[in-house]
Design a protein around this motif. Structure first.
Motif, short mmCIF file in Angstrom:
data_model
loop_
_atom_site.label_atom_id
_atom_site.label_comp_id
_atom_site.label_asym_id
_atom_site.label_seq_id
_atom_site.Cartn_x
_atom_site.Cartn_y
_atom_site.Cartn_z
N VAL A 64 -8.00 0.80 -0.01
CA VAL A 64 -7.87 1.52 -1.28
C VAL A 64 -9.06 1.21 -2.20
N LEU A 65 -9.52 -0.04 -2.16
CA LEU A 65 -10.59 -0.46 -3.06
C LEU A 65 -11.98 -0.01 -2.62
N ILE A 66 -12.18 0.26 -1.33
CA ILE A 66 -13.53 0.60 -0.85
C ILE A 66 -13.65 2.07 -0.42
N CYS A 67 -12.59 2.84 -0.58
CA CYS A 67 -12.65 4.24 -0.15
C CYS A 67 -13.29 5.13 -1.21
N ARG A 68 -13.53 6.38 -0.84
CA ARG A 68 -13.95 7.41 -1.79
C ARG A 68 -12.75 8.31 -2.05
N PRO A 69 -12.12 8.21 -3.20
CA PRO A 69 -10.88 8.96 -3.46
C PRO A 69 -11.01 10.47 -3.25
N LYS A 70 -12.15 11.03 -3.59
CA LYS A 70 -12.30 12.48 -3.50
C LYS A 70 -12.52 12.96 -2.07
N SER A 83 3.67 6.75 4.04
CA SER A 83 3.59 5.68 5.04
C SER A 83 3.22 4.33 4.42
N ALA A 84 3.10 4.29 3.11
CA ALA A 84 2.55 3.09 2.47
C ALA A 84 3.45 1.86 2.60
N ARG A 85 4.74 2.04 2.65
CA ARG A 85 5.73 0.99 2.95
C ARG A 85 6.00 0.00 1.81
N THR A 86 4.98 -0.63 1.25
CA THR A 86 5.23 -1.72 0.30
C THR A 86 4.83 -1.33 -1.13
N PRO A 87 5.47 -1.92 -2.13
CA PRO A 87 5.21 -1.53 -3.52
C PRO A 87 3.76 -1.64 -3.96
N LYS A 88 3.09 -2.76 -3.60
CA LYS A 88 1.71 -2.93 -4.07
C LYS A 88 0.78 -1.89 -3.46
N VAL A 89 0.95 -1.59 -2.18
CA VAL A 89 0.12 -0.56 -1.55
C VAL A 89 0.40 0.79 -2.19
N GLN A 90 1.65 1.10 -2.43
CA GLN A 90 2.01 2.37 -3.08
C GLN A 90 1.38 2.47 -4.47
N ASP A 91 1.51 1.40 -5.24
CA ASP A 91 1.00 1.41 -6.61
C ASP A 91 -0.52 1.56 -6.64
N TRP A 92 -1.20 0.79 -5.80
CA TRP A 92 -2.66 0.86 -5.78
C TRP A 92 -3.15 2.21 -5.26
N LEU A 93 -2.47 2.76 -4.28
CA LEU A 93 -2.87 4.07 -3.76
C LEU A 93 -2.82 5.12 -4.86
N VAL A 94 -1.75 5.11 -5.64
CA VAL A 94 -1.62 6.08 -6.73
C VAL A 94 -2.65 5.80 -7.83
N ALA A 95 -2.77 4.53 -8.23
CA ALA A 95 -3.62 4.18 -9.36
C ALA A 95 -5.11 4.32 -9.07
N TYR A 96 -5.54 3.94 -7.87
CA TYR A 96 -6.97 3.88 -7.57
C TYR A 96 -7.49 5.04 -6.73
N VAL A 97 -6.60 5.78 -6.12
CA VAL A 97 -7.05 6.88 -5.26
C VAL A 97 -6.52 8.22 -5.75
N VAL A 98 -5.20 8.36 -5.81
CA VAL A 98 -4.62 9.67 -6.14
C VAL A 98 -5.02 10.12 -7.54
N LYS A 99 -5.00 9.21 -8.50
CA LYS A 99 -5.35 9.59 -9.87
C LYS A 99 -6.78 10.10 -9.99
N LYS A 100 -7.65 9.70 -9.07
CA LYS A 100 -9.06 10.12 -9.11
C LYS A 100 -9.32 11.32 -8.21
N SER A 101 -8.28 11.81 -7.57
CA SER A 101 -8.42 12.90 -6.62
C SER A 101 -8.31 14.26 -7.31
N PRO A 102 -9.01 15.26 -6.82
CA PRO A 102 -8.84 16.62 -7.37
C PRO A 102 -7.46 17.20 -7.07
N HIS A 103 -6.71 16.54 -6.19
CA HIS A 103 -5.37 17.01 -5.82
C HIS A 103 -4.27 16.32 -6.65
N ALA A 104 -4.65 15.53 -7.64
CA ALA A 104 -3.67 14.73 -8.38
C ALA A 104 -2.58 15.58 -9.01
#
Length: 225
Positions: A64-70, A83-104
Motif C-alpha cells: 500500500v505504501l509503495i504502490c501508485r494509487p492511480k 480480500s484485505a482480511r484485517t482491519p489495518k490493511v483495510q484502513d490503509w488501503l482506503v486511506a492511502y490508495v482508494v482516496k487517491k484513486s480516480p475511482h474513489a
C-alpha cells in the motif's frame, strides 16, 4: 522480492504482534520501521502488486505504501478491499490508495450500502472524507437519518465508521452540530471506549465539542491598565 520479504520477516517483533492481534491484525512488524522500509524502496508498482499477492498482512501494508494509487482499476480496488482480511490493511488501503484513486467516488457510492459491513465501512470512510473536504452534493441530513436509525446496532467496524461520519458532520457543519450531538447523546455509542490520556474520546458529543473548541481562535491577551 525475496529480499524484501526476508527484511519484513526480520522486522517481526513478538510484542508488536501481541498488540496488533488485540486489534484483529495478524502481523508483528513495527509500523514505524515498515514506513522506513517503504521510504527506502520508494514507489514500485510491480513490486507492490507482487507483495499484495502474497496475502501476508505486513507485505500488503508495505504494498500500500509503495504502490501508485492511480494505476489500479476500479474492479481491482474492489477486489483488493474484499480480500484485505484485517482491519489495518483495510484502513490503509482506503486511506492511502482508494482516496487517491480516480475511482474513489464510484467506489464510495457502491460500497456505502454493501451488505458486507466491512465493505460498507469503507464506503462510510470515503463519505466522511467528503463531509470534511467536499460536502457539496451530499445529503447530510439524510446521513444523520441513517446514523440515527442504524448505528446503535451496527457491527463494530461499521459502527465505528458511522460514528466517525456523525462526528465529522458535527465538527464541520454548524447547522447540523446540535442534531449530531443530540444523536450521539441518545445512542451513547462508544461512550465508554477506553481512551488513553491526552487523546480525544471517540464518543461523538465529546469528540465534536473538543474539536470545535480547538478550532476557536484564542482570546487576545489584554494588558493591564
Amino acid at each position: 522480492m525475496a529480499g524484501v520479504l526476508a527484511e519484513l520477516a526480520g522486522l517481526e517483533d513478538a510484542r508488536a504482534r501481541a498488540v496488533n492481534e488485540r486489534h484483529g491484525d495478524d502481523h508483528g512488524v513495527n509500523l514505524t520501521k515498515l514506513r522506513a522500509l517503504a521510504k527506502r524502496l520508494k514507489t514500485q508498482q510491480d513490486l507492490a502488486c507482487r507483495l499484495w499477492e502474497t496475502d501476508d498482512s505486513a507485505a500488503r501494508l508495505l504494498a500500500v505504501l509503495i504502490c501508485r494509487p492511480k494505476a489500479f482499476g476500479r474492479d481491482e480496488l474492489d477486489a483488493m478491499l474484499r480480500s484485505a482480511r484485517t482491519p489495518k490493511v483495510q484502513d490503509w488501503l482506503v486511506a492511502y490508495v482508494v482516496k487517491k484513486s480516480p475511482h474513489a467516488e464510484d467506489l464510495r457510492t457502491s460500497w456505502f450500502a454493501d451488505p458486507d459491513p466491512v465493505v460498507a465501512s469503507a464506503g462510510w470512510a470515503l463519505t466522511t472524507e467528503r463531509v470534511a473536504k467536499e460536502p457539496a452534493g451530499l445529503d447530510l441530513a439524510g446521513l444523520l437519518d441513517i446514523v440515527e436509525a442504524r448505528m446503535k446496532d451496527a457491527p463494530d467496524r461499521l459502527q465505528w465508521a458511522m460514528n466517525h461520519c456523525l462526528a465529522q458532520i458535527g465538527i464541520e457543519h454548524t447547522e447540523y452540530r446540535e442534531r449530531a450531538i443530540d444523536i450521539g447523546e441518545r445512542l451513547r455509542v462508544l461512550e465508554d471506549y477506553p481512551t488513553p490520556p491526552g487523546c480525544t474520546s471517540p464518543f461523538a458529543p465529546v469528540w465534536i465539542t473538543e474539536m470545535v473548541r480547538r478550532r476557536q481562535p484564542r482570546a487576545r491577551m489584554t494588558g493591564r491598565g
